[in-house]
Design an enzyme around this catalytic site. Structure first.
Site, short mmCIF file in Angstrom:
data_model
loop_
_atom_site.label_atom_id
_atom_site.label_comp_id
_atom_site.label_asym_id
_atom_site.label_seq_id
_atom_site.Cartn_x
_atom_site.Cartn_y
_atom_site.Cartn_z
N LYS A 139 40.72 42.34 40.03
CA LYS A 139 41.16 41.41 38.97
C LYS A 139 41.14 42.10 37.62
O LYS A 139 40.23 42.85 37.29
CB LYS A 139 40.23 40.19 38.97
CG LYS A 139 40.65 39.09 38.00
CD LYS A 139 39.71 37.90 38.12
CE LYS A 139 40.10 36.77 37.18
NZ LYS A 139 39.22 35.59 37.32
N SER A 145 41.59 31.58 37.83
CA SER A 145 42.34 32.60 37.13
C SER A 145 42.53 33.88 37.94
O SER A 145 43.24 34.79 37.52
CB SER A 145 41.62 32.95 35.82
OG SER A 145 40.32 33.48 36.07
N SER A 199 37.35 30.12 39.53
CA SER A 199 38.43 31.10 39.60
C SER A 199 38.44 32.02 40.80
O SER A 199 39.36 32.80 40.96
CB SER A 199 38.45 31.94 38.32
OG SER A 199 38.77 31.14 37.21
#
Length: 490
Positions: free
Chosen positions: A85, A160, A184
């Site tokens: 990420k 996210s 997330s």
């Protein structure tokens, strides 16, 4: 490489890859070539990776292959291609945090979880797309194209950790790292039909993310943030956690982890009767959330037919009794933000930043709102502890809705009730406020073919029971192994 050979390699689990690489039945270089062939095929549609790293991954694969040829021992993640990420620092590789402000930022150090993964033999396939600084449960920012869901590219994959989930669901990489300050890891896992595990606060160290005081936007979320794996199987989640977990002095919240055999916990869940008699509290709405009937129906069936009837869990419907902590959660996020630095950044670059983030940071926050939020958090922790004294796990839907069209931060209405844009993630952030372990696992599909997630919340530091139940459900569930339609990039 023929297409079917590539797809076979990209369909391997991390556990299978490690086994085959160790026995030198699979070349990590050949695997990397397959990964990037698949990536170039689907990226124009999905936009999962914002910074692919093919040269780095190939160089890592060559070094690993040479080491194995010399007879050196293989690490626990040997040859596993991984998405990372873009909120997690990668030394020498651009890390934007989904923000135009950091569009050219190249860190000088790895996040601890990246450092541990690479040392264990993982191969960095690239950085995966995220909402700006993680301040949204969808995968959109002002810097990169919006990430799309492999089950239906017109829909959001959630966020996210949007790119991480899309990359795993699409068969680009078998595993990816995500971060979870309020939902997330679990939300994108749910919306993409995957396993997402948020370990207990302190199990997996977080640094420099959340703690680098030099970087406004990057330095927030300290008491809320968790880092965890997004995978296609529970075994792969356990494998990653066995590498990621363990204390580090750079994260003051970390705790010793010698009490958990992560891989053994997952394996034990597949034994006959492994979770029979487990006390499961099931709350379909926490007493206050609007829930899409499609989600409620899928989760109700999973609880009744799998947990209760097939696995023999003792299921009790519960209403936890605490009020919706949404306002307190929002205030705590801002209280842990470098508000001075963020406002300075907004004054200079606000037109290139996400409008909802700009508005959030510009609100006229008061000290009383922040202290009230802390008191609300303490009340929630106490109420949760009382509830968990009567049950072993709390089970809920993960998301109140299935995936919805890209471009919004959440539906304005759920089951006929007007709601705030963040109401659909309301099942998630209580476990961030308390720091308890929580996982999302597939619960089945809606009638129109969209994944629904089942959330399992464990007692304080009882990650092992969450893993055990997740593995038991995965083995018993008729939907286990369902993947997105073959039309996307196939």
């Amino acid at each position: 490489m023929r297409r079917h050979e590539r797809d076979e390699l990209c369909g391997l689990s991390a556990t299978e890859i490690v086994d085959r690489v160790r026995r030198r039945e699979l070349s990590p270089v050949e695997l990397v070539d397959a990964v990037f062939d698949r990536m170039w095929e689907v990226e124009p549609t999905l936009h999962a990776f914002c910074t692919p790293t093919p040269d780095l991954a190939r160089a890592q694969a060559i070094r690993l292959a040479d080491a194995l040829a010399r007879g050196e021992a293989a690490g626990p993640l040997a040859g596993v291609p991984m998405g990372i990420k873009d909120l997690l620092s990668t030394a020498g590789v651009r890390t934007t945090s989904g923000s135009w402000v950091y569009r050219d930022f190249v860190p000088d150090q790895d996040d601890i979880v990246v450092e541990r993964s690479l040392a264990a033999g993982a191969l960095c396939a690239g950085k995966t797309n995220t909402s700006e600084f993680g301040y949204s449960a969808t995968g959109q920012n002002m810097l990169f194209p919006i990430t799309r869901n492999p089950w239906n590219p017109a829909l959001t994959p959630g966020g996210s950790s949007a790119g991480s989930a899309a990359a795993v669901a699409a068969g680009i990489v078998p595993v990816a790292l995500g971060s979870d300050g309020g939902c997330s890891v679990r939300i994108p896992a749910a919306l993409c039909g995957l396993v997402g595990f948020k370990p207990s606060m302190g199990r997996v160290p977080v640094y420099p993310g959340c703690r680098d005081d030099r970087l406004p936007g990057v330095s927030g979320w300290e008491s809320l943030e968790h880092i965890g794996p997004i995978t296609r199987t529970v075994d792969d989640a356990a494998l990653l956690l066995s590498v990621l977990a363990g204390p580090d002095p750079r994260d003051r919240h970390t705790v010793p982890c010698g009490d958990i055999d992560w891989i053994g916990a997952a394996r034990s869940g597949r034994r006959a009767g492994a979770v029979a008699g487990l006390r499961v509290g099931y709350s379909p709405d926490l007493g206050y959330l609007a829930v899409d009937p499609r989600v409620r129906g899928v989760v109700d069936r999973a609880v009744t037919e799998v947990l209760e009837q097939r696995l023999g869990c003792r299921v009790e419907t519960v209403t936890p009794g605490w009020p919706d902590p949404a306002d307190a959660f929002s205030a705590l996020i801002v209280a842990e933000t470098d508000l001075t630095g963020m406002r300075r950044m907004i004054d200079e670059h606000g037109e290139r930043m996400s409008p909802h983030l700009v508005a959030w940071m510009r609100e006229d926050w008061t000290a009383q709102q922040f202290t009230d939020a802390n008191i609300r958090r303490k009340a929630l922790v106490n109420a949760m502890a009382e509830l968990m004294s009567r049950i072993d796990v709390l089970v809920t839907p993960t998301s109140a809705v299935p995936a919805f069209p890209i471009g919004s931060h959440g539906p304005a209405e759920i089951d006929g009730r007007p709601v705030s844009p963040s109401a659909w993630i309301g099942f998630n952030y209580p476990a961030n406020l308390t720091g308890q372990p929580a996982a999302s696992i597939p619960a089945g599909l809606t009638d129109d073919g969209l994944p629904v997630g089942l959330q399992i919340i464990g007692r304080h530091l009882d990650d092992a029971t969450v893993l055990r139940l997740a593995a038991a459900v995965e083995q018993a569930a008729p939907w286990s192994g369902q993947r997105p339609p073959c039309g996307v990039g196939s």
